[in-house]
Write an enzyme that holds these catalytic residues in place. Sequence first.
Site, PDB file in Angstrom:
ATOM      1  CG  HIS A  10      72.870  44.911  -9.485  1.00 55.51           C
ATOM      2  ND1 HIS A  10      72.804  43.717  -9.499  1.00 55.51           N
ATOM      3  CD2 HIS A  10      72.454  45.552  -8.393  1.00 55.51           C
ATOM      4  CE1 HIS A  10      72.159  43.664  -8.279  1.00 55.51           C
ATOM      5  NE2 HIS A  10      71.808  44.673  -7.601  1.00 55.51           N
ATOM      6  CG  ASN A  61      68.296  48.105  -6.125  1.00 54.13           C
ATOM      7  OD1 ASN A  61      67.802  48.929  -6.979  1.00 54.13           O
ATOM      8  ND2 ASN A  61      68.617  46.823  -6.805  1.00 54.13           N
ATOM      9  N   GLY A 106      64.535  48.166  -2.983  1.00 51.55           N
ATOM     10  CA  GLY A 106      64.562  47.068  -3.819  1.00 51.55           C
ATOM     11  C   GLY A 106      66.038  46.162  -3.277  1.00 51.55           C
ATOM     12  CB  CYS A 143      81.195  40.034   4.703  1.00 57.24           C
ATOM     13  SG  CYS A 143      80.882  41.867   4.844  1.00 57.24           S
ATOM     14  CG  HIS A 158      78.225  44.347   1.576  1.00 56.51           C
ATOM     15  ND1 HIS A 158      79.116  43.462   2.559  1.00 56.51           N
ATOM     16  CD2 HIS A 158      79.007  44.933   0.566  1.00 56.51           C
ATOM     17  CE1 HIS A 158      80.400  43.989   2.027  1.00 56.51           C
ATOM     18  NE2 HIS A 158      80.226  45.008   0.958  1.00 56.51           N
ATOM     19  CG  HIS A 190      79.140  45.150   6.095  1.00 63.85           C
ATOM     20  ND1 HIS A 190      78.462  44.133   5.476  1.00 63.85           N
ATOM     21  CD2 HIS A 190      78.091  45.549   6.962  1.00 63.85           C
ATOM     22  CE1 HIS A 190      77.094  44.197   5.805  1.00 63.85           C
ATOM     23  NE2 HIS A 190      76.949  44.980   6.561  1.00 63.85           N
ATOM     24  CG  ASP A 240      73.250  38.834 -10.064  1.00 62.41           C
ATOM     25  OD1 ASP A 240      72.501  37.933 -10.050  1.00 62.41           O
ATOM     26  OD2 ASP A 240      72.959  39.968  -9.593  1.00 62.41           O
ATOM     27  CG  HIS A 261      74.954  45.027  -4.084  1.00 60.60           C
ATOM     28  ND1 HIS A 261      74.125  44.960  -2.526  1.00 60.60           N
ATOM     29  CD2 HIS A 261      74.000  44.538  -4.954  1.00 60.60           C
ATOM     30  CE1 HIS A 261      73.144  44.590  -2.819  1.00 60.60           C
ATOM     31  NE2 HIS A 261      72.695  44.455  -4.324  1.00 60.60           N
ATOM     32  CB  CYS A 301      77.392  40.186   5.384  1.00 61.82           C
ATOM     33  SG  CYS A 301      77.314  41.171   3.876  1.00 61.82           S
TER      34      CYS A 301
END
Length: 114
Positions: free
Chosen positions: A102, A87, A93, A7, A98, A46, A30, A100, A4
Amino acid sequence: MSDCIFCKIALHEVPSEIFFEDDEILAFKDIQPLAPVHLIVIPKIHLQSLNDVTLEHERLMGHLFGVIRRLAKELGVAETGYRVVTNTGTDGGQVVGHLHVHLLGGQALNATIG
């Protein structure tokens, strides 16, 4: 998880531009930003996606969103507005497996960003 990418970033095995870190949460820039402010905020443990969040993660998720709120203020987007996007799954999407979130801001955001 050994394969990952998030990770690996959390373990500092892959370089990233880190904006926040504590024992449970990591926020980094990003690599393909969609707005002037575009951070990825992850739990260090994770979790594949939001579907893996259980009651035992309730405090962690509250902490994660508290970090997002503080980062929005520190980065100067809290007053003008910002977007928070998660997402989940392929059809939702999600590209990296993992969990996350945005954090996007710094400009007027239209419906196609996120």
